[in-house]
Design an enzyme around this catalytic site. Structure first.
Site, PDB file in Angstrom:
ATOM      1  N   CYS A 197      31.057  20.779   7.332  1.00  0.00           N
ATOM      2  CA  CYS A 197      30.621  20.353   8.707  1.00  0.00           C
ATOM      3  C   CYS A 197      31.175  19.463   9.439  1.00  0.00           C
ATOM      4  CB  CYS A 197      28.916  20.145   8.448  1.00  0.00           C
ATOM      5  SG  CYS A 197      28.573  18.686   7.682  1.00  0.00           S
ATOM      6  N   SER A 198      31.965  18.590   8.664  1.00  0.00           N
ATOM      7  CA  SER A 198      32.486  17.356   9.475  1.00  0.00           C
ATOM      8  C   SER A 198      34.225  17.678   9.816  1.00  0.00           C
ATOM      9  CB  SER A 198      32.554  16.233   8.451  1.00  0.00           C
ATOM     10  OG  SER A 198      31.333  15.886   8.216  1.00  0.00           O
TER      11      SER A 198
END
Length: 467
Positions: free
Chosen positions: A249-250
């Protein structure tokens, strides 16, 4: 023939976890909690088991790649163990004679952990270690594709538990096959929900009637300004964007480059394996052929991604990811959202102020509260971003994927779950960490009165506004 009742089976597992947790806490000690956490950590970090988990994860989910999952399993777990090594989670954790308050660590009970297929071993391990460190039992609910990895991980943990005489009922999972009904039942019957994954799961967790910590969606946008070290920025973006095939998600989803260095940065990207593909319409059509992300592109190696997007022979040899110039933002411009692939949206801004406006618009569209990045030599610009963007983290001059969830070169807690604050609809804006698995009882004693006079509080106000 007896037909098993799936919900009854789950209730049995939760009951066993609750009984085990009661015994664990009643006969607990810091040494015991630490040893159980160490056992769970070594279960995933032992090299042969780590490789087996990584290979099974890629085989069964079709997401990511084995070398990077091995790295993730190792470094995320090692970092977590460093973070919790000296944390006090049993007995007296604070004794303050000035306030007369003594604080006693208390477990939360049975943790129900909802975990995604993108990190089907690392995320459960992180939750399990934190839960055990704080005196809890835990029942993990993996996504359907993550069931096999979770089963293997828990088998390894139970094998380590056997070596130290620990209770295997402390760590269990929702019995296969998984289902929404079983996961819902777990969320309703556990004592604390920890949810990482789809926003549908997050919504269900936060409305289940059980205290919940859930995290928000990522859609990382990074600004490259005119003072940045362009070669370093390009290399960090490449390393971050390509790690585990952008499952994190980063992972960067958009880069906003100021006009003064745009061409030079595009050249630096090319040197670092990033190919610019200008046909936005064709890439968008190939990425979302039926309105949903193309599974042949999601979290795939570069060669498979290139082939699935119809780019064979159209990008240089050695291309590791593609960058697609665009200016659109919002629901009608899907490139402005999360792509879970080695595809980056590339925006051009007149100057830094315009880059901030673009970044804010992207975050308001998707990913608000998660994190943004900045490559710049000017620290004041990080402060400007921190008040202009709805985000919990500003990652400065770092490879975003490696920095956001904790790094040995920054001070963030190691985690695979990023709280996004009210911007992302979450109760926390921290990286999920051990304190979210612990509560306390306070002993409050009487102390000498500390009642102020009215003037002590209001003198400056009266001076300005009148009494």
């Amino acid at each position: 023939m007896t037909i098993s009742d799936p919900i009854a089976d789950l209730d049995t597992i939760v009951a066993a976890a609750r009984a085990a947790q009661s015994r664990y806490e009643a006969n607990g000690s810091q040494v015991r909690y630490d040893r159980a956490a160490q056992a769970a950590a070594w279960a995933i970090m032992e090299p042969d088991r780590n490789r087996a988990l990584a290979e099974l994860a890629v085989e069964t989910t079709g997401l990511g790649n084995v070398p990077d999952k091995i790295t993730k399993n190792h470094r995320k777990t090692l970092g977590l163990m460093r973070d919790i090594q000296h944390a006090t989670t049993f007995g007296i954790i604070r004794d303050d004679p000035d306030t007369g308050i003594t604080e006693i660590a208390r477990a939360m009970g049975v943790v129900g952990a909802i975990v995604p297929s993108t990190n089907p071993a690392a995320t459960p391990a992180n939750n399990i270690i934190n839960a055990l460190k704080c005196g809890n039992a835990i029942v993990v609910a993996p996504s359907p594709k993550g069931v096999a990895s979770c089963e293997m991980l828990i088998g390894f943990i139970h094998a380590e538990f056997a070596k130290i005489g620990e209770d295997p009922d402390l760590v269990q999972m929702v019995p296969a096959p998984g289902s929404k009904e079983k996961t819902q039942r777990l969320m309703e019957t556990c004592d604390k929900i920890i949810c990482t994954g789809s926003q549908n799961n997050v919504h269900r967790a936060q409305t289940a009637g059980t205290p919940a910590v859930a995290v928000g969606a990522g859609n990382v946008t990074v600004i490259v300004d005119e003072t940045a070290d362009l070669a370093a920025a390009a290399e960090k973006i490449r390393a971050s964007k390509c790690f585990d095939n952008a499952t994190s998600c980063s992972s960067e989803n958009a880069v906003v480059v100021v006009d003064a260095v745009y061409d030079a940065f595009v050249a630096a990207m090319a040197q670092a394996g990033g190919a610019v593909v200008k046909d936005e319409a064709a890439i968008t059509a190939a990425l979302w052929p039926d309105g949903h992300l193309n599974r042949a592109v999601i979290a795939q190696d570069a060669d498979k991604m290139i082939a699935a997007l119809g780019l064979d022979g159209q990008v240089p040899d050695g291309t590791e990811y593609i960058a697609v110039p665009t200016s659109g933002i919002g629901p009608d411009h899907p490139l402005s959202g999360e792509k879970l692939s080695r595809v980056l949206a590339l925006y051009r801004a007149a100057d830094f102020d315009a880059a901030v406006v673009t970044t804010r618009q992207i975050q308001l569209h998707q990913g608000a509260g998660h994190s943004v990045g900045l490559h710049s030599a000017r620290d004041d610009r990080a402060h400007m971003l921190a008040t202009a963007i709805p985000t919990s983290r500003i990652i400065v001059n770092q490879a975003h994927t490696f920095a956001t969830g904790g790094s040995f070169t920054n001070g963030m807690p190691f985690s695979l779950s990023m709280g996004c604050g009210t911007w992302g609809g979450n109760a926390i804006d921290d990286n999920l960490h051990w304190k979210h698995f612990l509560q306390s009882t306070k002993i409050i004693r009487e102390i000498p009165a500390r009642e102020p006079a009215l003037a002590d509080i209001f003198a400056d106000y009266w001076q300005e506004a009148g009494a």
